[in-house]
Scaffold this motif. Structure first.
Motif, mmCIF file in Angstrom:
data_model
loop_
_atom_site.group_PDB
_atom_site.id
_atom_site.type_symbol
_atom_site.label_atom_id
_atom_site.label_comp_id
_atom_site.label_asym_id
_atom_site.label_seq_id
_atom_site.Cartn_x
_atom_site.Cartn_y
_atom_site.Cartn_z
ATOM 1 N N ALA A 6 -11.777 4.614 -29.235
ATOM 2 C CA ALA A 6 -12.487 5.406 -30.207
ATOM 3 C C ALA A 6 -13.785 5.645 -29.657
ATOM 4 O O ALA A 6 -14.529 4.802 -29.210
ATOM 5 N N VAL A 7 -14.089 6.961 -29.352
ATOM 6 C CA VAL A 7 -15.216 7.380 -28.305
ATOM 7 C C VAL A 7 -16.573 7.765 -29.413
ATOM 8 O O VAL A 7 -16.183 8.298 -30.674
ATOM 9 N N PRO A 8 -17.557 7.356 -28.788
ATOM 10 C CA PRO A 8 -18.879 7.888 -29.655
ATOM 11 C C PRO A 8 -18.917 9.240 -30.250
ATOM 12 O O PRO A 8 -18.355 10.051 -29.300
ATOM 13 N N GLY A 9 -19.271 9.509 -31.226
ATOM 14 C CA GLY A 9 -18.985 10.873 -32.124
ATOM 15 C C GLY A 9 -18.035 10.883 -33.042
ATOM 16 O O GLY A 9 -18.159 11.875 -33.509
ATOM 17 N N LYS B 107 -11.736 15.064 -19.550
ATOM 18 C CA LYS B 107 -12.903 15.186 -18.428
ATOM 19 C C LYS B 107 -12.687 14.325 -17.430
ATOM 20 O O LYS B 107 -12.561 13.095 -17.691
ATOM 21 N N LEU C 18 -11.450 -0.464 -20.865
ATOM 22 C CA LEU C 18 -11.547 0.936 -20.467
ATOM 23 C C LEU C 18 -10.853 1.655 -19.492
ATOM 24 O O LEU C 18 -10.799 0.958 -18.379
ATOM 25 N N ILE D 221 -17.993 3.833 -15.771
ATOM 26 C CA ILE D 221 -17.745 3.200 -17.151
ATOM 27 C C ILE D 221 -18.300 3.686 -18.305
ATOM 28 O O ILE D 221 -17.528 3.798 -19.200
ATOM 29 N N GLY D 222 -19.721 4.305 -18.109
ATOM 30 C CA GLY D 222 -20.316 4.989 -18.903
ATOM 31 C C GLY D 222 -19.456 6.085 -19.502
ATOM 32 O O GLY D 222 -19.265 6.531 -20.763
ATOM 33 N N ALA D 223 -18.985 6.853 -18.448
ATOM 34 C CA ALA D 223 -18.261 8.191 -18.772
ATOM 35 C C ALA D 223 -16.819 7.734 -19.528
ATOM 36 O O ALA D 223 -16.573 8.470 -20.424
ATOM 37 N N TYR E 76 -16.318 5.119 -21.486
ATOM 38 C CA TYR E 76 -16.985 4.739 -22.796
ATOM 39 C C TYR E 76 -16.789 6.095 -23.619
ATOM 40 O O TYR E 76 -16.679 6.029 -24.872
ATOM 41 N N ALA E 77 -17.465 7.075 -23.181
ATOM 42 C CA ALA E 77 -17.746 8.387 -23.704
ATOM 43 C C ALA E 77 -16.660 9.083 -23.952
ATOM 44 O O ALA E 77 -16.618 10.332 -24.500
ATOM 45 N N GLY E 78 -15.334 8.680 -23.396
ATOM 46 C CA GLY E 78 -14.263 9.524 -23.398
ATOM 47 C C GLY E 78 -13.790 10.452 -22.398
ATOM 48 O O GLY E 78 -13.021 11.181 -22.317
ATOM 49 N N ALA E 79 -14.443 10.022 -21.114
ATOM 50 C CA ALA E 79 -13.726 10.843 -19.859
ATOM 51 C C ALA E 79 -13.250 9.924 -19.217
ATOM 52 O O ALA E 79 -12.958 8.807 -19.690
#
Lengths: 342, 624
Positions: free
Chosen positions: B463-466, B269, B344, B311-313, B315-318
């Motif tokens: 490795a992404v959160p979730g 994404k 990242l 950066i947050g995005a 981190y979350a896999g985008a």
């Protein structure tokens, strides 16, 4: 890392990482991390979907001690990073852990925007009215006259009331608790977790090294009952050792006053009933300061509205529904094009 | 008024002179529709199969007082039957719609160049506002140019008088009358513009009609009346360009599409967190319209929040993207350090502008190279790329995505105000035809820690959160090489610092061999460039080589790390000149990295290099 089989009930220990905790002995943060670990277990959340984000400061070490996902970022910017996380994956449970300097000084702007946008995160502000990690300078919540290395003659600037700031920023959930009040703190954390949208929780946290007993006017054992007002939706705003003191509107002025049930003809019906959805009442409660008034604790305001990430996602879904076959090659060939023949 | 149907002009009425290339500059008040006129002329010129390059030159003020010199907006187009790489040095034709536009732009006009002005507006008041004490149309000061004063306002009012418009509405059609006249001059087809007007004003057909009438009247004015015989008319034959499907593209469009294409190939994404700043905002605007391509855009509260959200995005896999210009990138600096530390992927677009501080926000400069390469606290390496032209932004964006996800690193993409806003024809590529490896997030919990590295790319595991079982903590504090936990160990910090540097350095291992754009791999002189100086250097070197001069053009896309074969290549030349629009930033990097005694050719006027400036500099060096 342990792999937890689905359905297995997690305990507080399962939310505790293997990292050595590096807070000063006696720091209020120990009680908070324990309360959070216990509450998450009680809530039955999954570790993999939980993310703790922090900025810089003593409180910001928090994520390292949680056996969840964690991101220790830079000073004051955790709300912005949390917003990016939540917009990317709204399924994640995002907690932001911050302190009074991190959240209200260097990061004040980001906290303001997180709250007004109503991003669905739990924002925990550990307020100890001091800079701990940098060794004891006064903070934006320090009271006027606070003597510190940078204010040897006493601080001059007026402190901010964190809960009032949050309400003024448009927060839809504002609550307060105290580090050592395990049960009320846990209740507030649960409510914050359940609330969709930004949940702002101020936790009065004792810094034993640089600002010990700064909250003793309402946390000391002998003073707590008379100076803590635990608000509850639909219940009268009563406090005191005998739960007979209460708040009511002054008949002749737009302000609160303390009355005693059973004295001067006052009955319980005269006492204001807490209404979580009443913004004006919440503002008045948030502003109460000991010793003249009790400190209002618990859920001061809760009036949910759709979270920012929900609305952002809805717009994206709408755009996708309107253009089901999104083909970049087609997009690049839209409009004026021309063919050059070989 | 003669009615003219919009038919293909056969050009047979008078003999048109063929031209290899022409530079036309439209200039007028901000409110005169100059940019619109320019973009219509560009479309029509592209349809005539000329190669072209354009340069919109806006004033910094949104709406400066009408008639003032600082409210002048201009649009320059260079088009021709040969390859066109720059908007051109000196215009052959200047269309100056008021005295201020004449005053500001006359200095750049070629000797004996053609000036077309709206004589109606050369009033005492307007002349005064522009700072003229005498009317230049009358005092002989324009004698070295060919001047055609046309009563554009009067002709426009006449052309639309039967259409029931207010005077104000009618005068807004002036730019179309001008356009019609220029179409006549260069034998252009009016139909595409007519189609466009009918579509644009579908809800107000009277406005469409009026504009079309003005366009036709301008054409008629040239063709049937006053101008026949007094001005030469021209034809610019089609250019010899590679076959395929073309469109005009601005740098901002190409960049946005390239990012979308790259993210799609990577299977991610796209998230763009940005804060408005000139001249970078266009990227945010374009991406905001691409939500249906799995693009999330976020207008943050400031530059810091913009980069942090990206950066947050990530981190979350985008794929996190943030865009700005130099002053905004300065604010993002601390967060870039975090992105380097937590390793990242992140793309930071810097549409450079002239500085320091606010500087010249709408003018072009290449002075943020040091900032991109070195501008962070501590040893904080990341990758830096530079786009050379509007259409090149697509390829550079895809390359940035490739590097970011392959090496788990922030990548800074340098463009500039010229590249972002200028347009050029683009052989539209297949968006799926680029080599970006699909990202494989780590899901295997077996012996996982977040700083496990790929042996070849040195990228850490993403490795992404979730992801169950891979819960971990990352942050700005130094990490242990072997566990990813916090570490204050001195030897470990040495090791981590080294590996961060190696990771960026090894990006160069995956680059194709560096090949000169033109000229030999050894010789008397090489001109090294980067970014938007490409067009000027390329044309200058081509002209010089046509003239038998032994000169080579090398243009760098990878600024950091530099291509590993750059030093060997440069050592094959007697002289190396680094041409850039700053005081010698790439020069410093090239000298320190290759130990080649390169010299600088530098310019910081806010205007691109002229071809002639580069030619002259090369000749001087070769003759001395």
């Amino acid at each position: 890392m342990n792999v937890v089989t689905p359905g297995e009930k997690l305990t507080a220990k399962d939310f505790t990482s293997d990292q050595e905790v590096r807070w000063c002995p006696g720091c209020g943060d120990y009680a908070i991390v324990s309360a959070v670990q216990g509450t998450l277990a009680e809530l039955g959340v999954s570790r993999e979907k939980t993310v703790f984000v922090s900025g810089i400061g003593c409180a910001a070490r928090f994520p390292y001690y949680m056996a969840t996902y964690g991101f220790h970022t830079i000073h004051g910017r955790a709300p912005a990073i949390a917003t990016g996380i939540k917009l990317t994956n709204p399924e994640l449970d995002v907690w932001v852990v911050s302190g009074d300097g991190d959240a209200l000084s260097i990061g004040g702007n980001h906290l303001f925007h997180l709250l007004r946008r109503n991003v669905d995160v739990q924002f925990l502000l550990f307020n100890n009215e001091i800079y701990g990690l940098t060794k004891g300078q006064y903070s934006p919540t320090s009271r006027v006259g606070t003597r510190s290395p940078s204010t040897p003659m006493g601080s001059l600037d007026n402190p901010v009331v964190a809960a009032s700031f949050a309400l003024g920023s448009g927060a839809r959930f504002v609550a307060r608790s105290v580090d050592t009040l395990r049960k009320p703190l846990s209740q507030v954390l649960k409510r914050a977790y359940e609330h969709r949208g930004a949940s702002f929780v101020e936790i009065f946290q004792n810094c034993i090294v640089y600002n010990d007993a700064v909250f003793s006017s309402f946390t000391a054992k002998d003073l707590a009952a008379d100076n803590q007002l635990h608000v509850e939706d639909g219940k009268p705003l009563l406090f005191g050792r005998e739960s007979n003191r209460g708040l009511r509107m002054k008949p002749d002025a737009f302000e609160l006053e303390i009355v005693t049930v059973g004295e001067n003809g006052i009955v319980e019906a005269d006492v204001l009933v807490h209404d979580e959805k009443n913004h004006l009442l919440a503002s008045m409660l948030a502003a109460l300061q000991p010793p003249a008034f009790p400190m209002a604790l618990g859920v001061i305001y809760c009036d949910p509205a759709p979270g920012y990430e929900t609305n952002v996602t809805a717009q994206i879904e709408e755009a996708k529904a309107n253009s089901p076959a999104a083909d970049l090659n087609a997009l690049m060939r839209q409009g004026h094009t021309w063919t050059v023949k070989g | 008024m003669p009615t003219i149907s919009a038919v293909e002009h056969d050009g047979s009425k008078s003999a048109r002179q063929p031209l290899e290339s022409v530079v036309v500059r439209f200039a007028g008040d901000s409110g005169d529709g100059i940019q619109l006129t320019g973009s219509q002329f560009t479309q029509t010129t592209a349809l005539a199969r000329n190669d072209l390059a354009t340069f919109p030159d806006y004033p910094a003020e949104i709406r400066a007082p009408a008639g003032t010199t600082f409210g002048v907006s201009a649009f320059q187009i260079n088009f021709g039957s040969r390859q066109i790489l720059t908007p051109g040095d000196e215009p052959d034709v200047l269309i100056a719609l008021n005295p201020a536009a004449l005053k500001v732009n006359l200095a750049t006009l070629k000797p004996a160049g053609l000036v077309i002005t709206d004589a109606t507006v050369f009033t005492d008041r307007n002349l005064r506002k522009a700072g003229y004490t005498a009317n230049p149309l009358e005092d002989g000061s324009l004698s070295k140019f060919r001047v055609i004063p046309v009563d554009i306002a009067r002709l426009t009012l006449e052309a639309v008088k039967d259409l029931g418009l207010t005077q104000k509405e009618a005068l807004r059609c002036k730019n179309l009358l001008t356009l019609g006249l220029i179409y006549w001059l260069y034998d252009r087809d009016r139909q595409p513009t007519i189609d466009w007007l009918e579509k644009k004003f579908a809800k107000r057909p009277e406005i469409a009609k009026a504009n079309i009438a003005a366009l036709n009247a301008g054409h008629a004015y040239g063709e049937t009346m006053e101008l026949e015989g007094t001005v030469d008319t021209y034809t610019v034959p089609s250019a010899d360009i590679a076959p395929g499907l073309y469109r005009n593209v601005t740098g901002a469009e190409a960049l946005a599409w390239g990012l979308v294409a790259g993210a799609k190939l990577a299977g991610l994404k796209l998230f763009c967190g940005s804060y408005p700043i000139t001249p970078a905002s266009t990227l945010l605007h374009i991406l905001s319209g691409l939500k249906h391509y799995d693009v999330v855009t976020f207008q943050a509260e400031d530059e810091i929040a913009a980069v942090c959200s990206a950066i947050g995005a990530s981190y979350a896999g985008a794929l996190g993207v943030t865009s700005s210009s130099g002053p905004g990138v300065a604010l993002k600096t601390e967060a870039l350090g975090l992105a380097v530390g937590v390793e990242l992927p992140l793309i930071v677009v810097n549409a450079q502008r002239a500085g320091p501080s606010t500087g010249l926000p709408t003018k072009t400069e290449q002075s943020d190279l040091y900032q991109a390469v070195f501008g962070r606290n501590a040893d904080t390496p990341l990758a830096v790329l530079a786009a050379r032209a509007p259409s090149d932004c697509f390829d550079v964006a895809v390359e940035a995505v490739r590097i970011a996800v392959t090496h788990m690193t922030p990548v800074i993409v340098l463009t500039d105000g010229y590249i972002a806003n200028a347009s050029e024809p683009w052989l539209i590529p297949d968006a799926d035809g680029f080599a970006v490896p699909p990202v494989e997030f780590r899901t295997d919990a077996e012996s996982f820690h977040p700083y496990l590295r790929d042996e070849k790319t040195l990228a850490r595991a993403w490795a992404v959160p979730g992801t169950p079982g891979l819960e971990h903590r990352v942050g700005g504090i130094e990490k242990d090489f072997d566990t990813g936990n916090i570490s204050y160990d001195p030897e470990n910090h040495q090791r981590m610092t080294d590996v961060r540097a190696q990771k960026i350095a090894c990006i160069a291992d995956g680059l194709p061999p560096l090949v000169p754009e033109q000229g030999n791999k050894k010789g008397r002189l090489a001109v090294v460039g980067w970014g938007s100086t490409f067009g000027s250097i390329s044309r200058a070197v081509s002209n010089l080589r046509d003239d038998g001069v032994d000169v080579t053009h090398i243009h760098l896309r990878h600024i950091w790390p530099l291509p590993s074969d750059l030093g060997d290549l440069l050592r094959g030349f007697d002289q190396v000149v680094v041409a850039e629009m700053n005081q010698g930033q790439l020069l410093t990097v090239v000298r320190s990295e290759t130990l080649v005694a390169a010299e600088g050719l530098n310019k910081v006027t806010g205007q691109p290099f002229k071809i002639s400036e580069i030619e002259a500099a090369v000749r001087t060096r070769l003759e001395s």
